[in-house]
Design an enzyme around this catalytic site. Sequence first.
Site, PDB file in Angstrom:
ATOM      1  N   VAL A 151     -27.268  -5.298  -0.340  1.00  0.00           N
ATOM      2  CA  VAL A 151     -26.837  -6.684  -0.211  1.00  0.00           C
ATOM      3  C   VAL A 151     -26.029  -6.970   1.062  1.00  0.00           C
ATOM      4  O   VAL A 151     -26.268  -7.961   1.763  1.00  0.00           O
ATOM      5  CB  VAL A 151     -26.122  -7.129  -1.509  1.00  0.00           C
ATOM      6  CG1 VAL A 151     -25.059  -6.151  -1.926  1.00  0.00           C
ATOM      7  CG2 VAL A 151     -25.490  -8.477  -1.385  1.00  0.00           C
ATOM      8  N   ASN A 210     -16.882   0.408   3.416  1.00  0.00           N
ATOM      9  CA  ASN A 210     -15.462   0.537   3.071  1.00  0.00           C
ATOM     10  C   ASN A 210     -15.027   1.989   3.141  1.00  0.00           C
ATOM     11  O   ASN A 210     -14.708   2.599   2.126  1.00  0.00           O
ATOM     12  CB  ASN A 210     -15.222   0.014   1.648  1.00  0.00           C
ATOM     13  CG  ASN A 210     -14.899  -1.465   1.646  1.00  0.00           C
ATOM     14  OD1 ASN A 210     -14.442  -2.017   2.639  1.00  0.00           O
ATOM     15  ND2 ASN A 210     -15.139  -2.092   0.516  1.00  0.00           N
ATOM     16  N   SER A 225     -14.976  -8.142   5.437  1.00  0.00           N
ATOM     17  CA  SER A 225     -14.582  -8.748   4.158  1.00  0.00           C
ATOM     18  C   SER A 225     -15.236 -10.099   3.971  1.00  0.00           C
ATOM     19  O   SER A 225     -15.477 -10.829   4.926  1.00  0.00           O
ATOM     20  CB  SER A 225     -13.072  -8.927   4.072  1.00  0.00           C
ATOM     21  OG  SER A 225     -12.755  -9.548   2.834  1.00  0.00           O
ATOM     22  N   LYS A 276      -8.434  -3.123   6.812  1.00  0.00           N
ATOM     23  CA  LYS A 276      -9.294  -3.601   5.715  1.00  0.00           C
ATOM     24  C   LYS A 276      -8.782  -3.080   4.369  1.00  0.00           C
ATOM     25  O   LYS A 276      -8.794  -3.803   3.351  1.00  0.00           O
ATOM     26  CB  LYS A 276     -10.747  -3.156   5.938  1.00  0.00           C
ATOM     27  CG  LYS A 276     -11.690  -3.426   4.750  1.00  0.00           C
ATOM     28  CD  LYS A 276     -11.877  -4.895   4.518  1.00  0.00           C
ATOM     29  CE  LYS A 276     -12.651  -5.358   3.310  1.00  0.00           C
ATOM     30  NZ  LYS A 276     -13.466  -4.560   2.509  1.00  0.00           N
ATOM     31  N   HIS A 334      -5.860  -5.109   3.434  1.00  0.00           N
ATOM     32  CA  HIS A 334      -6.386  -6.418   2.999  1.00  0.00           C
ATOM     33  C   HIS A 334      -6.770  -6.343   1.523  1.00  0.00           C
ATOM     34  O   HIS A 334      -6.413  -7.207   0.715  1.00  0.00           O
ATOM     35  CB  HIS A 334      -7.599  -6.799   3.859  1.00  0.00           C
ATOM     36  CG  HIS A 334      -8.449  -7.886   3.258  1.00  0.00           C
ATOM     37  ND1 HIS A 334      -9.307  -7.662   2.203  1.00  0.00           N
ATOM     38  CD2 HIS A 334      -8.551  -9.216   3.533  1.00  0.00           C
ATOM     39  CE1 HIS A 334      -9.893  -8.796   1.866  1.00  0.00           C
ATOM     40  NE2 HIS A 334      -9.456  -9.748   2.662  1.00  0.00           N
ATOM     41  N   ASN A 335      -7.500  -5.303   1.151  1.00  0.00           N
ATOM     42  CA  ASN A 335      -7.933  -5.184  -0.239  1.00  0.00           C
ATOM     43  C   ASN A 335      -6.749  -4.960  -1.175  1.00  0.00           C
ATOM     44  O   ASN A 335      -6.729  -5.474  -2.291  1.00  0.00           O
ATOM     45  CB  ASN A 335      -8.939  -4.036  -0.394  1.00  0.00           C
ATOM     46  CG  ASN A 335     -10.298  -4.396   0.176  1.00  0.00           C
ATOM     47  OD1 ASN A 335     -10.414  -5.279   1.024  1.00  0.00           O
ATOM     48  ND2 ASN A 335     -11.332  -3.724  -0.278  1.00  0.00           N
ATOM     49  N   GLU A 386      -5.258  -8.171  -1.718  1.00  0.00           N
ATOM     50  CA  GLU A 386      -6.167  -8.907  -2.618  1.00  0.00           C
ATOM     51  C   GLU A 386      -5.863  -8.536  -4.087  1.00  0.00           C
ATOM     52  O   GLU A 386      -5.791  -9.410  -4.955  1.00  0.00           O
ATOM     53  CB  GLU A 386      -7.598  -8.540  -2.224  1.00  0.00           C
ATOM     54  CG  GLU A 386      -8.700  -9.060  -3.102  1.00  0.00           C
ATOM     55  CD  GLU A 386     -10.047  -8.445  -2.673  1.00  0.00           C
ATOM     56  OE1 GLU A 386     -10.384  -8.471  -1.475  1.00  0.00           O
ATOM     57  OE2 GLU A 386     -10.766  -7.927  -3.555  1.00  0.00           O
ATOM     58  N   TYR A 387      -5.666  -7.249  -4.342  1.00  0.00           N
ATOM     59  CA  TYR A 387      -5.304  -6.814  -5.705  1.00  0.00           C
ATOM     60  C   TYR A 387      -4.017  -7.511  -6.145  1.00  0.00           C
ATOM     61  O   TYR A 387      -3.902  -7.987  -7.272  1.00  0.00           O
ATOM     62  CB  TYR A 387      -5.047  -5.300  -5.749  1.00  0.00           C
ATOM     63  CG  TYR A 387      -6.244  -4.401  -5.949  1.00  0.00           C
ATOM     64  CD1 TYR A 387      -7.332  -4.442  -5.098  1.00  0.00           C
ATOM     65  CD2 TYR A 387      -6.262  -3.467  -6.986  1.00  0.00           C
ATOM     66  CE1 TYR A 387      -8.403  -3.577  -5.261  1.00  0.00           C
ATOM     67  CE2 TYR A 387      -7.336  -2.598  -7.159  1.00  0.00           C
ATOM     68  CZ  TYR A 387      -8.396  -2.651  -6.290  1.00  0.00           C
ATOM     69  OH  TYR A 387      -9.445  -1.796  -6.456  1.00  0.00           O
ATOM     70  N   LYS A 392     -12.648  -0.311  -7.497  1.00  0.00           N
ATOM     71  CA  LYS A 392     -13.512   0.609  -6.752  1.00  0.00           C
ATOM     72  C   LYS A 392     -12.721   1.602  -5.929  1.00  0.00           C
ATOM     73  O   LYS A 392     -13.268   2.582  -5.462  1.00  0.00           O
ATOM     74  CB  LYS A 392     -14.448  -0.188  -5.837  1.00  0.00           C
ATOM     75  CG  LYS A 392     -15.649  -0.749  -6.573  1.00  0.00           C
ATOM     76  CD  LYS A 392     -16.724  -1.125  -5.590  1.00  0.00           C
ATOM     77  CE  LYS A 392     -18.015  -1.480  -6.279  1.00  0.00           C
ATOM     78  NZ  LYS A 392     -18.927  -2.178  -5.359  1.00  0.00           N
ATOM     79  N   ARG A 443      -4.244  -2.891 -13.572  1.00  0.00           N
ATOM     80  CA  ARG A 443      -5.682  -2.710 -13.860  1.00  0.00           C
ATOM     81  C   ARG A 443      -5.884  -1.440 -14.672  1.00  0.00           C
ATOM     82  O   ARG A 443      -6.681  -1.424 -15.616  1.00  0.00           O
ATOM     83  CB  ARG A 443      -6.487  -2.642 -12.559  1.00  0.00           C
ATOM     84  CG  ARG A 443      -6.588  -3.974 -11.857  1.00  0.00           C
ATOM     85  CD  ARG A 443      -7.737  -3.963 -10.860  1.00  0.00           C
ATOM     86  NE  ARG A 443      -7.667  -5.097  -9.958  1.00  0.00           N
ATOM     87  CZ  ARG A 443      -8.597  -5.405  -9.076  1.00  0.00           C
ATOM     88  NH1 ARG A 443      -9.681  -4.667  -8.955  1.00  0.00           N
ATOM     89  NH2 ARG A 443      -8.464  -6.457  -8.283  1.00  0.00           N
ATOM     90  N   HIS A 465      21.957  18.985  -1.423  1.00  0.00           N
ATOM     91  CA  HIS A 465      21.046  18.331  -0.467  1.00  0.00           C
ATOM     92  C   HIS A 465      21.793  17.586   0.640  1.00  0.00           C
ATOM     93  O   HIS A 465      21.151  17.062   1.543  1.00  0.00           O
ATOM     94  CB  HIS A 465      20.103  17.385  -1.209  1.00  0.00           C
ATOM     95  CG  HIS A 465      19.107  18.107  -2.063  1.00  0.00           C
ATOM     96  ND1 HIS A 465      18.239  19.045  -1.555  1.00  0.00           N
ATOM     97  CD2 HIS A 465      18.854  18.057  -3.392  1.00  0.00           C
ATOM     98  CE1 HIS A 465      17.479  19.526  -2.533  1.00  0.00           C
ATOM     99  NE2 HIS A 465      17.843  18.948  -3.665  1.00  0.00           N
TER     100      HIS A 465
END
Length: 479
Positions: free
Chosen positions: A14, A104, A130, A185, A188-189, A192-193, A263, A290, A455
């Site tokens: 696609v 991607n 995108s 990118k 960006h994703n 988007e989430y 994904k 998610r 430490h």
Amino acid sequence: MGSTAQIGVTGLAVMGRNLARNFARNGYTVAVHNRTAARTRALVEEFGGEGDFVATETAEEFVAALERPRRLVVMVKAGEPTDAVIAEFAPLLEPGDMIVDGGNAHFADTRRRERELRERGIHFVGTGVSGGEEGALNGPSIMPGGSAESYEALGPMLERIAARADDGAPCVTHVGPDGAGHFVKMVHNGIEYADMQLIGEAYQLLRDIAGYDPARIADVFRRWNTGRLDSYLIEITAEVLSHVDAATGKPFVDVVQDRAEQKGTGRWTVQTALDLGVPVSGIAEAVFARSLSGHADLRAASRGLPGPTARPLPPERAEAFADRVEQALYASKIVSYTQGFHQIAAASAEYGWGIDAGAVARIWRGGCIIRAAFLDRITAAYEADPGLVSLLSDAEFAREIGRAQDDWRSVVSLAVAEGVPVPGFAAALAYYDGMRADRLPAALTQGQRDYFGAHTYRRTDREGVFHTLWGGDRSEIEG
Ligand code: NBP
């Protein structure tokens, strides 16, 4: 066959098919190729009338069809298929040719591929694309990495096929060397989430606390879409919420299983942020939300746990509450973008990419999934101050978040009291308060670390590194 094509696309599922059509519709001759030749034939049969395509079946034919220096776009499934395609084509290419990976890919893979191909004189251009299939066809937001030389040869073509922002500027820029494009990118994703999670929380609050049904909530989102939240994701939210399931007559959103899939680019964003030490809590909460939604067994086992069941407000108070949710959503969104841009700046410093944050905001204004009027504001903030340390330091964003915060706090408080999960809103608010805090409990953390592990710690009043002899007389030693 003569070398007539200005660009070639291999991988005609696609995305590749639509990108090839986009190039052809813009007047370029496009060589097309796919592992399974039937896809190539189908493209030319169905869309051959849209422009000049050169259909090829073998790798040799494909490469031979391209003008030199060759521009070869790979749009195959990310991961091993990309390496397989590179292994197949690279031996047929010559120095100066370009392989553009529009999939991607993980930016670390892009860095490796770029290095390997550079040794052979081939430019490897890891490119974020995108906008989904619609964007690929009609104008995506394009985030190419790679050498400046390759951008000279590719940039004008990419500018022709990219989306245009409202001011007419093409949504493409040379992001930076090697993995910079795929990194941007990825972030960006991740953003988007976060955007989607925040919108989901707003929906849930309007449903459970305002007591609105999905159609009414769709109207609220439509109204919000005429203001400062104007964006593609808010627009499609209204479309999804107003959709009615034909089979049952119920709101579509009520017949869809509430288990979100992913994904991997959101997860990569968070993994990478952990490595860079950047607090991207908004994106992380979105990825975790998610995952939580997907644990059906755990959720079923937890359903009877005690806690409040949200009671809808009296109708006369619902509208004012919806307005407060808009404030909370907007303020939380400013925080997610602040975090995402911080991550880009950190990676740019780590890898020496020299990424221009303002240019990134500019190319996200059109074509991509997070396109929004809001990105004009971010662009303006970076134009006003290219060295802006944090979006929250921009005077205008600081003013807006200041105005929103009372509502933001009251929405989070009410959600907590009513038992409505708002991990995105709450994490954003905690980040905001953490950043503005005068003192953080990190001082105590340092004391604990020094106690159990020697430490060491730094003092507020003197330079140097110190340790307290916790097991002895508790005197302090330096060094
Ligand atoms: P897919 O990710 O589903 O990949 C299918 C394509 O990969 C087909 O052309 C297939 O050839 C080819 N391919 C595979 Br699988 N293994 C191969 C191999 N070993 N050698 C050669 N070709 C191989 O396609 P897509 O959804 O169009 O996405 C393409 C890229 O764009 C992906 O990296 C994706 O992550 C990225 N992307 C997708 C979107 C989106 O909205 N879908 C958005 C942005 C970016 P075949 O036909 O012979 O099986």
